[in-house]
Design an enzyme around this catalytic site. Structure first.
Site, mmCIF file in Angstrom:
data_model
loop_
_atom_site.group_PDB
_atom_site.id
_atom_site.type_symbol
_atom_site.label_atom_id
_atom_site.label_comp_id
_atom_site.label_asym_id
_atom_site.label_seq_id
_atom_site.Cartn_x
_atom_site.Cartn_y
_atom_site.Cartn_z
ATOM 1 N N SER A 9 0.755 -1.091 0.018
ATOM 2 C CA SER A 9 -0.071 -0.098 -0.105
ATOM 3 C C SER A 9 0.968 1.352 0.048
ATOM 4 C CB SER A 9 -0.861 0.063 1.018
ATOM 5 O OG SER A 9 -1.505 1.236 1.380
ATOM 6 N N LYS A 63 -13.667 -4.329 2.599
ATOM 7 C CA LYS A 63 -14.731 -3.344 2.656
ATOM 8 C C LYS A 63 -16.076 -3.551 2.845
ATOM 9 C CE LYS A 63 -11.912 -0.571 -0.617
ATOM 10 N NZ LYS A 63 -11.656 0.167 -1.707
ATOM 11 N N GLY A 73 -16.077 -5.369 -8.819
ATOM 12 C CA GLY A 73 -15.837 -5.852 -7.407
ATOM 13 C C GLY A 73 -16.061 -4.489 -6.582
ATOM 14 N N LEU A 107 -8.283 2.685 -12.776
ATOM 15 C CA LEU A 107 -8.003 2.972 -11.444
ATOM 16 C C LEU A 107 -6.743 2.586 -10.777
ATOM 17 C CD1 LEU A 107 -11.120 3.045 -11.712
ATOM 18 C CD2 LEU A 107 -11.305 2.364 -9.233
ATOM 19 N N TYR A 113 -2.973 2.518 -10.375
ATOM 20 C CA TYR A 113 -1.802 3.407 -10.240
ATOM 21 C C TYR A 113 -0.471 3.008 -10.299
ATOM 22 C CZ TYR A 113 -2.578 2.576 -5.335
ATOM 23 O OH TYR A 113 -2.825 1.741 -4.175
ATOM 24 N N GLY A 125 -5.047 5.970 -11.679
ATOM 25 C CA GLY A 125 -5.958 6.188 -10.449
ATOM 26 C C GLY A 125 -5.014 6.890 -9.235
HETATM 27 P P1 NAP Z 1 -11.695 -6.525 -6.332
HETATM 28 O O1 NAP Z 1 -12.992 -6.396 -5.411
HETATM 29 O O2 NAP Z 1 -11.078 -7.783 -6.450
HETATM 30 O O3 NAP Z 1 -12.458 -6.568 -7.630
HETATM 31 C C1 NAP Z 1 -11.927 -6.656 -9.092
HETATM 32 C C2 NAP Z 1 -12.789 -7.417 -10.094
HETATM 33 O O4 NAP Z 1 -12.484 -7.773 -11.101
HETATM 34 C C3 NAP Z 1 -13.514 -8.747 -9.398
HETATM 35 O O5 NAP Z 1 -14.677 -8.944 -9.407
HETATM 36 C C4 NAP Z 1 -12.750 -9.735 -10.191
HETATM 37 O O6 NAP Z 1 -13.427 -10.901 -10.360
HETATM 38 C C5 NAP Z 1 -12.824 -8.889 -11.543
HETATM 39 N N1 NAP Z 1 -11.608 -9.562 -12.582
HETATM 40 C C6 NAP Z 1 -10.515 -10.277 -12.278
HETATM 41 N N2 NAP Z 1 -9.947 -10.384 -13.397
HETATM 42 C C7 NAP Z 1 -10.700 -10.315 -14.343
HETATM 43 C C8 NAP Z 1 -10.621 -10.423 -15.883
HETATM 44 N N3 NAP Z 1 -9.652 -10.925 -16.416
HETATM 45 N N4 NAP Z 1 -11.620 -10.006 -16.801
HETATM 46 C C9 NAP Z 1 -12.679 -9.320 -16.137
HETATM 47 N N5 NAP Z 1 -12.865 -9.057 -14.407
HETATM 48 C C10 NAP Z 1 -11.844 -9.417 -13.983
HETATM 49 O O7 NAP Z 1 -10.758 -5.287 -6.392
HETATM 50 P P2 NAP Z 1 -11.209 -3.838 -6.244
HETATM 51 O O8 NAP Z 1 -11.215 -3.323 -4.746
HETATM 52 O O9 NAP Z 1 -12.373 -3.411 -6.823
HETATM 53 O O10 NAP Z 1 -9.974 -3.196 -7.041
HETATM 54 C C11 NAP Z 1 -10.066 -3.102 -8.451
HETATM 55 C C12 NAP Z 1 -8.513 -2.306 -8.880
HETATM 56 O O11 NAP Z 1 -8.928 -1.085 -8.574
HETATM 57 C C13 NAP Z 1 -7.329 -2.634 -8.210
HETATM 58 O O12 NAP Z 1 -6.314 -2.574 -9.091
HETATM 59 C C14 NAP Z 1 -7.154 -1.609 -6.968
HETATM 60 O O13 NAP Z 1 -5.780 -1.262 -7.039
HETATM 61 C C15 NAP Z 1 -7.742 -0.602 -7.827
HETATM 62 N N6 NAP Z 1 -8.171 0.661 -6.939
HETATM 63 C C16 NAP Z 1 -7.771 1.791 -7.112
HETATM 64 C C17 NAP Z 1 -8.178 2.682 -6.131
HETATM 65 C C18 NAP Z 1 -7.471 4.114 -6.237
HETATM 66 O O14 NAP Z 1 -7.633 4.789 -5.291
HETATM 67 N N7 NAP Z 1 -6.876 4.599 -7.599
HETATM 68 C C19 NAP Z 1 -8.997 2.723 -5.160
HETATM 69 C C20 NAP Z 1 -9.515 1.342 -5.235
HETATM 70 C C21 NAP Z 1 -9.133 0.283 -6.106
HETATM 71 P P3 NAP Z 1 -12.560 -12.225 -9.535
HETATM 72 O O15 NAP Z 1 -13.018 -11.580 -8.219
HETATM 73 O O16 NAP Z 1 -13.402 -13.523 -9.798
HETATM 74 O O17 NAP Z 1 -11.188 -12.552 -9.822
#
Ligand code: NAP
Length: 285
Positions: A19, A70, A133, A224, A226, A247
């Site tokens: 992080s 979360k 997600g 998203l 970064y 992001g």
């Molecule tokens: P998450 O809850 O694990 O959600 C990610 C989703 O993407 C899950 O439903 C996952 O499915 C799906 N996925 C994985 N591989 C895939 C593929 N090949 N095709 C389609 N869908 C796929 O994670 P999150 O918390 O939402 O975070 C997602 C991303 O956003 C991360 O990279 C995180 O670092 C970023 N993020 C950035 C910020 C920011 O402030 N910039 C804030 C929050 C999150 P499965 O569960 O089946 O793998």
């Protein structure tokens, strides 16, 4: 007079060791002269409830919450009236402890909203969303609240897509939204905005989910992710002449809002931004 112990804040997740939040918040605490420290709290699922209940005893005044907790934390906090909608969103990323009371907030939502709007106004835009997600919940809420014209969602996990559509339709019954079974069906050629809320692109070995021929120059692509600062998705988008953003500023804005919730103080934006950039450069070196 005895020296007061440092106030402790931190990030709860599993894993959390990569992080950027400790660097950003510790720089901020130092800049505003707050005798506080921001730590990593990497806890296994079976440890989370006990940890949350021990915040007061441990001198912890506030938390950020990240993957995969979360939703879990929602049942362990109270919500202010203006945050009741988070019961539907099911995502808390900030906890504030006031005595023995724990309050939950979501600063990903206003953080993403602020940065998206600095880049593109989603009103009346056609949007393709990758991912269903935790982060996608914040993204969809912002898009729906900002009156995006139509949204198509693709996630590898059909159950998550079904749940997120039900969530957003419950909050915004008039929304035009559909789920699709493949990236091709996102029909990106006819979209104004493409958002990646999957983790695909974080690892160097990840293949890009989108093909080059789907990109076009009138598209805005928001990833998203970064770290890395430019994913394969963003490289492809730039090549096609599309405008892009990663992001990192969303991370900054959500962090600034969390700090405000914890301390009531204005967050030192420049200091926090510099700390994030330094962290990114250190990762790359
Ligand atoms: P998450 O809850 O694990 O959600 C990610 C989703 O993407 C899950 O439903 C996952 O499915 C799906 N996925 C994985 N591989 C895939 C593929 N090949 N095709 C389609 N869908 C796929 O994670 P999150 O918390 O939402 O975070 C997602 C991303 O956003 C991360 O990279 C995180 O670092 C970023 N993020 C950035 C910020 C920011 O402030 N910039 C804030 C929050 C999150 P499965 O569960 O089946 O793998």
């Amino acid at each position: 007079m005895a020296k007061l112990p440092k106030k402790i804040y931190g990030i709860l997740g599993y894993p959390v060791r990569h992080s950027f939040s400790p660097a950003m918040h510790n720089a901020a605490f130092q800049a505003i002269g707050l005798g506080a420290e921001y730590k990593l709290f990497e806890k296994k699922p079976e440890e989370v409830e006990g940890f949350i209940k021990s915040l007061s005893a441990e001198g912890i005044f506030g938390l950020n919450v990240t993957i995969p907790y979360k939703e879990k934390v929602l049942s362990l906090v109270t919500l202010d009236k203006e945050s009741f909608y988070l019961r539907q969103i099911k995502a808390i990323n900030t906890v504030v402890r006031e005595g023995d009371i724990l309050k939950g907030f979501n600063t990903d939502i206003p953080g993403f909203q602020r940065h998206l709007k600095e880049n593109i106004d989603p009103v009346n835009k056609k949007v393709a969303l990758l991912g269903a997600g935790g982060a996608a919940r914040a993204v969809l809420y912002v898009l729906a609240k900002s009156a995006a014209k139509e949204i198509s969602v693709y996630d590898i996990d059909k159950n998550k897509t079904r749940d997120i559509l039900a969530m957003i339709k419950g909050l915004f019954p008039a929304i035009i939204i559909n789920s699709v079974d493949s990236v091709e069906q996102l029909d990106i050629k006819n979209k104004d905005l493409l958002i990646n809320a999957t983790p695909i692109g974080m690892k160097e070995t990840d293949n890009c989910l989108i093909n080059e021929d789907m990109m076009h120059r009138n598209l805005f692509v928001y990833d998203l992710i970064y770290n890395p600062s430019e994913t394969k998705l963003l490289t492809l988008a730039k090549k096609a002449g599309a405008k892009t953003s990663n992001g990192l500023k969303m991370l900054l804005y959500q962090g600034m809002l969390s700090l405000k919730h914890w301390t009531g103080l204005e967050a030192p934006q420049d200091v926090m931004w510099q700390a994030l950039q330094k962290e990114l450069n250190t990762c790359r070196a």
